[in-house]
Design an enzyme around this catalytic site. Structure first.
Site, PDB file in Angstrom:
ATOM      1  N   THR A   1      -9.589  62.046 -25.663  1.00 21.21           N
ATOM      2  CA  THR A   1      -8.199  62.534 -25.581  1.00 21.21           C
ATOM      3  C   THR A   1      -7.952  63.946 -25.571  1.00 21.21           C
ATOM      4  OG1 THR A   1      -7.716  60.465 -27.326  1.00 21.21           O
ATOM      5  CG2 THR A   1      -5.924  62.058 -26.710  1.00 21.21           C
TER       6      THR A   1
ATOM      7  N   LYS B   1      -8.635  64.659 -44.771  1.00 23.56           N
ATOM      8  CA  LYS B   1      -9.146  66.148 -44.895  1.00 23.56           C
ATOM      9  C   LYS B   1      -8.210  66.959 -44.571  1.00 23.56           C
ATOM     10  CE  LYS B   1     -13.956  65.196 -44.551  1.00 23.56           C
ATOM     11  NZ  LYS B   1     -15.334  65.438 -43.950  1.00 23.56           N
TER      12      LYS B   1
ATOM     13  N   GLY C   1     -27.117  62.751 -39.204  1.00 24.95           N
ATOM     14  CA  GLY C   1     -26.177  63.597 -40.066  1.00 24.95           C
ATOM     15  C   GLY C   1     -26.530  63.415 -41.388  1.00 24.95           C
TER      16      GLY C   1
ATOM     17  N   LEU D   1     -21.566  56.811 -49.173  1.00 27.02           N
ATOM     18  CA  LEU D   1     -22.742  56.874 -49.848  1.00 27.02           C
ATOM     19  C   LEU D   1     -22.666  57.897 -51.055  1.00 27.02           C
ATOM     20  CD1 LEU D   1     -25.832  56.159 -47.428  1.00 27.02           C
ATOM     21  CD2 LEU D   1     -24.738  54.432 -49.082  1.00 27.02           C
ATOM     22  N   SER D   2     -21.512  58.765 -50.994  1.00 24.41           N
ATOM     23  CA  SER D   2     -21.241  59.763 -52.018  1.00 24.41           C
ATOM     24  C   SER D   2     -21.405  59.208 -53.492  1.00 24.41           C
ATOM     25  CB  SER D   2     -20.014  60.396 -51.950  1.00 24.41           C
ATOM     26  OG  SER D   2     -19.959  60.955 -50.681  1.00 24.41           O
TER      27      SER D   2
HETATM   28  P1  ATR Z   1      -9.348  61.508 -36.636  1.00 22.47           P
HETATM   29  O1  ATR Z   1      -9.456  61.768 -35.158  1.00 22.47           O
HETATM   30  O2  ATR Z   1      -8.385  60.549 -37.048  1.00 22.47           O
HETATM   31  O3  ATR Z   1      -9.877  62.937 -37.391  1.00 22.47           O
HETATM   32  P2  ATR Z   1     -12.434  61.183 -36.633  1.00 22.47           P
HETATM   33  O4  ATR Z   1     -12.862  59.899 -36.796  1.00 22.47           O
HETATM   34  O5  ATR Z   1     -12.471  62.223 -37.176  1.00 22.47           O
HETATM   35  O6  ATR Z   1     -10.881  60.613 -36.467  1.00 22.47           O
HETATM   36  O7  ATR Z   1     -12.418  61.321 -35.207  1.00 22.47           O
HETATM   37  C1  ATR Z   1     -12.900  60.209 -34.169  1.00 22.47           C
HETATM   38  C2  ATR Z   1     -13.357  60.825 -32.914  1.00 22.47           C
HETATM   39  O8  ATR Z   1     -14.203  59.923 -32.085  1.00 22.47           O
HETATM   40  C3  ATR Z   1     -12.581  61.502 -31.977  1.00 22.47           C
HETATM   41  O9  ATR Z   1     -12.724  62.497 -31.054  1.00 22.47           O
HETATM   42  C4  ATR Z   1     -12.420  60.363 -31.009  1.00 22.47           C
HETATM   43  O10 ATR Z   1     -11.586  60.475 -29.723  1.00 22.47           O
HETATM   44  P3  ATR Z   1     -10.136  60.476 -29.564  1.00 22.47           P
HETATM   45  O11 ATR Z   1      -9.525  61.405 -29.793  1.00 22.47           O
HETATM   46  O12 ATR Z   1     -10.089  60.164 -28.025  1.00 22.47           O
HETATM   47  O13 ATR Z   1      -9.498  59.148 -30.352  1.00 22.47           O
HETATM   48  C5  ATR Z   1     -13.445  59.566 -30.952  1.00 22.47           C
HETATM   49  N1  ATR Z   1     -13.667  58.410 -30.452  1.00 22.47           N
HETATM   50  C6  ATR Z   1     -13.451  57.376 -31.210  1.00 22.47           C
HETATM   51  N2  ATR Z   1     -13.889  56.250 -30.401  1.00 22.47           N
HETATM   52  C7  ATR Z   1     -14.241  56.584 -29.395  1.00 22.47           C
HETATM   53  C8  ATR Z   1     -14.530  55.873 -27.970  1.00 22.47           C
HETATM   54  N3  ATR Z   1     -14.536  54.596 -27.975  1.00 22.47           N
HETATM   55  N4  ATR Z   1     -14.992  56.805 -26.824  1.00 22.47           N
HETATM   56  C9  ATR Z   1     -14.986  58.060 -26.869  1.00 22.47           C
HETATM   57  N5  ATR Z   1     -14.259  58.889 -28.178  1.00 22.47           N
HETATM   58  C10 ATR Z   1     -14.293  58.070 -29.400  1.00 22.47           C
END
Ligand code: ATR
Length: 265
Positions: free
Chosen positions: A152, A66, A233, A16-17
């Site tokens: 993770t 980023k 947010g 939406l920027s």
């Molecule tokens: P990036 O990691 O590429 O910077 P992000 O959108 O900034 O992407 O971060 C996504 C976050 O949402 C991460 O912490 C991700 O966890 P993982 O590191 O395990 O991937 C978390 N995330 C996304 N889907 C998820 C889910 N179904 N359950 C728990 N955490 C989730």
């Protein structure tokens, strides 16, 4: 000549920027335009050369670039360097500078809620791109202790390399906190849920969700149901944009009702 600004990311459709920046551009009678652009990683170099050649005058950078944009820049502000995260770029004296306005965006958003942060304990869910900015903002507000947890765990360990006093807990575990921040992408889909014992943990605690669309994620809904204070947010988004606008145009635009309504989806 009309100055051109962009937000780049992948995906970018949801951003939406452009709505917000174009509203402010018009309101402040600035001769500029702001668009969103979907980029692939191998197009970043060309994008930077467009800024060098002043085909583009400034940009916001969003997920997942980023951090990836950093090696292509000439210099970083101290906040961008500390967070290793750049969301705003501009050219000064033939140098392309990377800045980070997410830190202040989050900090001001928290200040506006009037929640006390000093000497409190925060739990951050997630370890993605925005988390280092959140950690720095919390530290500026004199938080006492930060815990992070991520599906993770390795990614949480990476963050601890920079912020050694942050403590990692296992995904699914919970500690006693004052503030809990959802920095994962879980909630972007209306049906998404973060499994927590909301009934047990919510009362009088503060829940912040970095997500602003949808307006109320299940995370916030459940917390509210059991007596938690909640904020989405939108405020962080508005304040990071306001600061970027000031950097490019030298004008601090107003966060008025019309600006806020642009984000009321
Ligand atoms: P990036 O990691 O590429 O910077 P992000 O959108 O900034 O992407 O971060 C996504 C976050 O949402 C991460 O912490 C991700 O966890 P993982 O590191 O395990 O991937 C978390 N995330 C996304 N889907 C998820 C889910 N179904 N359950 C728990 N955490 C989730």
């Amino acid at each position: 000549m009309i100055k051109k600004f962009l937000v780049i990311g992948n995906p970018i459709q949801h951003s939406l920027s452009p709505d917000l920046h174009n509203y402010w551009i018009k309101k402040n009678k600035i001769n500029a335009s702001y668009e969103k652009k979907l980029l692939q990683e191998n197009e970043l170099k060309k994008f930077i050369s467009d800024i060098e050649e002043e085909n583009i005058h400034g940009a916001n950078i969003t997920v997942p670039f980023k951090n990836k944009i950093i090696p292509l820049l000439d210099s970083l502000t101290s906040e961008a360097d500390r967070s290793q995260s750049v969301n705003t770029i501009y050219k000064v004296k033939n140098k392309i500078i990377g800045d980070n306005t997410d830190i202040d965006g989050f900090k001001i958003a928290l200040e506006k809620t009037k929640q006390t942060i000093e000497n409190k304990t925060a739990l951050i869910l997630g370890a993605g791109g925005v988390v280092s900015s959140i950690i720095i903002a919390l530290k500026k507000l004199k938080i006492d202790k930060i815990f992070i947890t991520n599906r993770t765990e390795k990614k949480a360990t990476e963050i601890k390399k920079t912020f050694s006093d942050v403590e990692i807990i296992k995904w699914g575990e919970i500690i006693d906190f004052d503030i809990i921040i959802n920095a994962t992408s879980v909630g972007l889909d209306k049906a998404d849920v973060i499994k927590l014992d909301y009934e047990k943990i919510s009362k009088d605690k503060f829940f912040y969700d970095v997500i602003y669309n949808p307006k109320e994620t299940n995370f916030l809904k459940e917390a509210k149901k059991f007596g938690g204070k909640t904020e989405n947010g939108k405020t962080m988004f508005l304040y990071q944009a306001q600061k970027a606008f000031f950097i490019w145009h030298g004008v601090l635009p107003k966060i008025d009702t019309e600006a806020i309504n642009l984000l009321n989806l």
